[in-house]
Design a protein around this motif. Structure first.
Motif, PDB file in Angstrom:
ATOM      1  N   GLY A  18      -4.776  38.413-105.184  1.00 34.94           N
ATOM      2  CA  GLY A  18      -5.818  39.237-105.785  1.00 34.94           C
ATOM      3  C   GLY A  18      -5.302  40.472-106.491  1.00 34.94           C
ATOM      4  O   GLY A  18      -6.071  41.246-107.034  1.00 34.94           O
ATOM      5  N   ALA A  19      -3.992  40.670-106.522  1.00 36.05           N
ATOM      6  CA  ALA A  19      -3.428  41.859-107.136  1.00 36.05           C
ATOM      7  C   ALA A  19      -3.394  41.720-108.656  1.00 36.05           C
ATOM      8  O   ALA A  19      -3.246  40.626-109.182  1.00 36.05           O
ATOM      9  N   PRO A  20      -3.550  42.817-109.378  1.00 30.98           N
ATOM     10  CA  PRO A  20      -3.452  42.753-110.838  1.00 30.98           C
ATOM     11  C   PRO A  20      -2.045  42.328-111.272  1.00 30.98           C
ATOM     12  O   PRO A  20      -1.060  42.727-110.662  1.00 30.98           O
ATOM     13  N   ARG A  21      -1.978  41.512-112.337  1.00 28.87           N
ATOM     14  CA  ARG A  21      -0.685  41.051-112.854  1.00 28.87           C
ATOM     15  C   ARG A  21      -0.566  41.451-114.316  1.00 28.87           C
ATOM     16  O   ARG A  21      -1.475  41.236-115.102  1.00 28.87           O
ATOM     17  N   PHE A  81      -6.668  40.134-113.713  1.00 27.29           N
ATOM     18  CA  PHE A  81      -7.146  40.577-112.415  1.00 27.29           C
ATOM     19  C   PHE A  81      -8.417  39.807-112.078  1.00 27.29           C
ATOM     20  O   PHE A  81      -9.390  39.829-112.846  1.00 27.29           O
ATOM     21  N   ARG A  82      -8.403  39.101-110.956  1.00 32.09           N
ATOM     22  CA  ARG A  82      -9.542  38.338-110.447  1.00 32.09           C
ATOM     23  C   ARG A  82     -10.146  37.393-111.487  1.00 32.09           C
ATOM     24  O   ARG A  82     -11.353  37.359-111.684  1.00 32.09           O
ATOM     25  N   ALA A 140      -1.418  31.013-114.222  1.00 36.64           N
ATOM     26  CA  ALA A 140      -1.991  32.220-113.629  1.00 36.64           C
ATOM     27  C   ALA A 140      -1.038  32.834-112.620  1.00 36.64           C
ATOM     28  O   ALA A 140      -1.043  34.039-112.427  1.00 36.64           O
ATOM     29  N   ASP A 141      -0.208  32.045-111.987  1.00 37.24           N
ATOM     30  CA  ASP A 141       0.692  32.583-110.982  1.00 37.24           C
ATOM     31  C   ASP A 141       1.978  33.134-111.578  1.00 37.24           C
ATOM     32  O   ASP A 141       2.684  33.873-110.921  1.00 37.24           O
ATOM     33  N   ALA A 142       2.320  32.764-112.796  1.00 32.10           N
ATOM     34  CA  ALA A 142       3.572  33.195-113.399  1.00 32.10           C
ATOM     35  C   ALA A 142       3.278  34.084-114.602  1.00 32.10           C
ATOM     36  O   ALA A 142       2.876  33.606-115.646  1.00 32.10           O
ATOM     37  N   PRO A 143       3.470  35.414-114.473  1.00 28.98           N
ATOM     38  CA  PRO A 143       3.240  36.308-115.594  1.00 28.98           C
ATOM     39  C   PRO A 143       4.238  36.039-116.718  1.00 28.98           C
ATOM     40  O   PRO A 143       5.370  35.672-116.480  1.00 28.98           O
ATOM     41  N   VAL A 144       3.786  36.244-117.947  1.00 28.96           N
ATOM     42  CA  VAL A 144       4.656  36.062-119.099  1.00 28.96           C
ATOM     43  C   VAL A 144       5.445  37.345-119.296  1.00 28.96           C
ATOM     44  O   VAL A 144       4.870  38.413-119.452  1.00 28.96           O
TER      45      VAL A 144
END
Length: 140
Positions: A62-65, A83-84, A112-116
């Motif tokens: 749930g943390a902002p990425r 975020f969410r 969604a799990d891997a930030p660019v």
């Protein structure tokens, strides 16, 4: 007079020598230090394993990425934050953070799990173009 001083020293009790430590207290101190360090490292390992990443970590689901960021000036940038399940386009300056746009995130679960984190300008421009003009391909 010298004989009186010598005679006074002869009658006084001999000086007590300091107790010589055989190294037991030093070894005990080092043992406790090693035990304390082992407990600290064990606690750190367990906290990382459970999922607590501290203040600078990625946090939980749930943390902002931070998905992408474009630096515009010395202390100015534009960032896309997820975020969410929503993507937020943020303008960041030294004095404030402004919400420029927001919409539902359209990425799959693996994205969604891997930030660019690309340093190339194309990735941010593509993402920004999708957020600003989502129907660009459908118009023409």
């Amino acid at each position: 007079m010298a004989s009186a001083v010598a005679q006074g020293n002869a009658t006084s009790a001999p000086m007590a020598l300091p107790v010589v430590d055989s190294g037991v207290s030093i070894l005990t101190t080092l043992g406790y230090l090693c035990l304390l360090l082992a407990v600290i490292f064990l606690a750190f390992y367990l906290l990382r394993r459970i999922g607590f990443h501290g203040l600078g970590g990625t946090g939980g689901k749930g943390a902002p990425r931070l998905m992408s960021r474009l630096v515009l000036g010395a202390r100015q940038s534009v960032a896309v934050v997820r975020f969410r399940g929503r993507d937020f386009l943020l303008g960041v300056t030294e004095e404030r953070i402004s919400l420029l746009a927001s919409e539902d995130a359209d990425a799959g679960p693996d994205e969604a799990d891997a930030p660019v984190r690309s340093s190339g300008p194309g990735s941010f421009a593509d993402l920004l173009g999708k957020k600003i003009r989502p129907n660009r391909g459908e118009d023409g």
